[in-house]
Write a protein that holds these residues in place. Structure first.
Motif, short mmCIF file in Angstrom:
data_model
loop_
_atom_site.label_atom_id
_atom_site.label_comp_id
_atom_site.label_asym_id
_atom_site.label_seq_id
_atom_site.Cartn_x
_atom_site.Cartn_y
_atom_site.Cartn_z
N SER A 26 1.04 -0.99 -0.02
CA SER A 26 -0.14 0.05 0.15
C SER A 26 0.94 1.24 0.01
N ILE A 27 0.43 2.19 -0.99
CA ILE A 27 1.14 3.36 -0.94
C ILE A 27 0.38 4.55 -0.20
N PHE A 28 -0.64 4.18 0.40
CA PHE A 28 -1.70 5.22 1.12
C PHE A 28 -0.90 6.07 1.86
N SER A 29 -0.07 5.60 2.79
CA SER A 29 0.48 6.40 4.02
C SER A 29 1.98 6.69 3.78
N VAL A 30 2.31 6.59 2.48
CA VAL A 30 3.83 6.80 2.38
C VAL A 30 3.82 8.44 2.30
N ASN A 31 5.23 8.84 2.67
CA ASN A 31 5.70 10.12 2.72
C ASN A 31 5.38 10.74 1.32
N SER A 32 5.73 10.21 0.32
CA SER A 32 5.94 10.84 -0.79
C SER A 32 6.34 9.74 -2.11
N MET A 33 6.20 10.05 -3.30
CA MET A 33 6.57 9.19 -4.29
C MET A 33 7.11 10.26 -5.50
N GLY A 34 8.00 9.62 -6.25
CA GLY A 34 8.28 10.47 -7.36
C GLY A 34 9.13 9.76 -8.43
N TRP A 35 9.20 10.59 -9.52
CA TRP A 35 10.08 10.10 -10.81
C TRP A 35 11.36 10.60 -11.04
N TYR A 36 12.13 9.92 -11.05
CA TYR A 36 13.50 10.57 -11.47
C TYR A 36 14.15 10.01 -12.65
N ARG A 37 14.97 10.63 -13.31
CA ARG A 37 15.70 10.24 -14.46
C ARG A 37 17.37 10.27 -14.21
N GLN A 38 17.75 9.51 -15.48
CA GLN A 38 19.27 9.80 -15.35
C GLN A 38 19.77 9.37 -16.68
N GLN A 85 10.72 15.73 -25.85
CA GLN A 85 11.68 16.34 -26.64
C GLN A 85 13.25 15.29 -26.44
N PRO A 86 14.04 15.40 -27.37
CA PRO A 86 15.05 14.67 -27.42
C PRO A 86 15.87 14.66 -25.84
N ASP A 87 15.85 15.89 -25.32
CA ASP A 87 16.60 16.16 -23.90
C ASP A 87 15.83 15.25 -23.03
N ASP A 88 14.74 14.59 -23.13
CA ASP A 88 13.89 13.95 -22.33
C ASP A 88 14.37 12.29 -22.14
N THR A 89 15.41 12.17 -23.27
CA THR A 89 15.83 10.80 -23.08
C THR A 89 16.61 10.22 -22.06
N ALA A 90 16.19 9.41 -21.28
CA ALA A 90 16.76 8.90 -20.00
C ALA A 90 16.29 7.68 -19.62
N VAL A 91 16.95 6.83 -18.40
CA VAL A 91 16.22 6.20 -17.89
C VAL A 91 15.51 6.67 -16.68
N TYR A 92 14.19 6.45 -16.59
CA TYR A 92 13.32 6.96 -15.73
C TYR A 92 13.00 5.97 -14.43
N TYR A 93 13.23 6.42 -13.20
CA TYR A 93 13.09 5.57 -12.10
C TYR A 93 11.97 6.22 -11.25
N CYS A 94 11.13 5.16 -10.51
CA CYS A 94 10.30 5.62 -9.42
C CYS A 94 10.88 5.50 -8.09
N ASN A 95 10.42 6.15 -7.21
CA ASN A 95 11.10 6.39 -6.11
C ASN A 95 9.74 6.36 -4.69
N LEU A 96 10.00 5.82 -3.86
CA LEU A 96 9.08 5.80 -2.57
C LEU A 96 9.72 6.24 -1.47
N LEU A 97 9.23 7.20 -0.75
CA LEU A 97 9.84 7.66 0.66
C LEU A 97 8.92 7.16 1.53
N PRO A 98 9.24 6.28 2.59
CA PRO A 98 8.14 5.78 3.46
C PRO A 98 7.61 7.03 4.55
N PHE A 99 6.72 6.65 5.26
CA PHE A 99 6.09 7.57 6.25
C PHE A 99 6.94 8.43 7.13
#
Length: 116
Positions: A26-38, A85-99
């Protein structure tokens, strides 16, 4: 927590993709989630984050083009990416920060390639 990102691929400039991230609990109570790229040779950078309460934050490059959202009932995180755009080319990762705000989790990335 295990995170599985999907939805990447090859798209032409100006196109759209929707990334998904499935969480193993469950992600209901997590602090936050996000997308990063590299990209090779560069540090991983924030694309967008969403808090437990639904507040969103975007990088300057993502503002106005990308939309982060989550479905607590399905334990899913999404990133709708438009006007790619071409500059958006990257590996995208999801992240979860717990409560607690400590000990975040990363999923395996999904490759996004934007051709010009």
């Amino acid at each position: 927590v295990q995170l599985q990102a999907s939805g990447g691929g090859l798209v032409q400039s100006g196109g759209s993709l929707r990334l998904s991230c499935a969480a193993s609990r469950s992600i209901f109570s997590v602090n936050s989630m996000g997308w990063y790229r590299q990209v090779p040779g560069k540090e991983r950078e924030l694309v967008a984050r969403i808090t437990r309460g639904g507040t969103t934050h975007y990088s300057d490059s993502a503002k106005g083009r990308f939309t982060i959202s989550k479905d607590n009932a399905k334990n899913m995180l999404y990133l709708q990416m438009n006007s790619l755009q071409p500059d958006d080319t990257a590996v995208y990762y999801c992240n979860l920060l717990p409560f607690s705000g400590h000990g975040d989790y990363w999923g395996k990335g999904t490759q996004v390639t934007v051709s010009s």
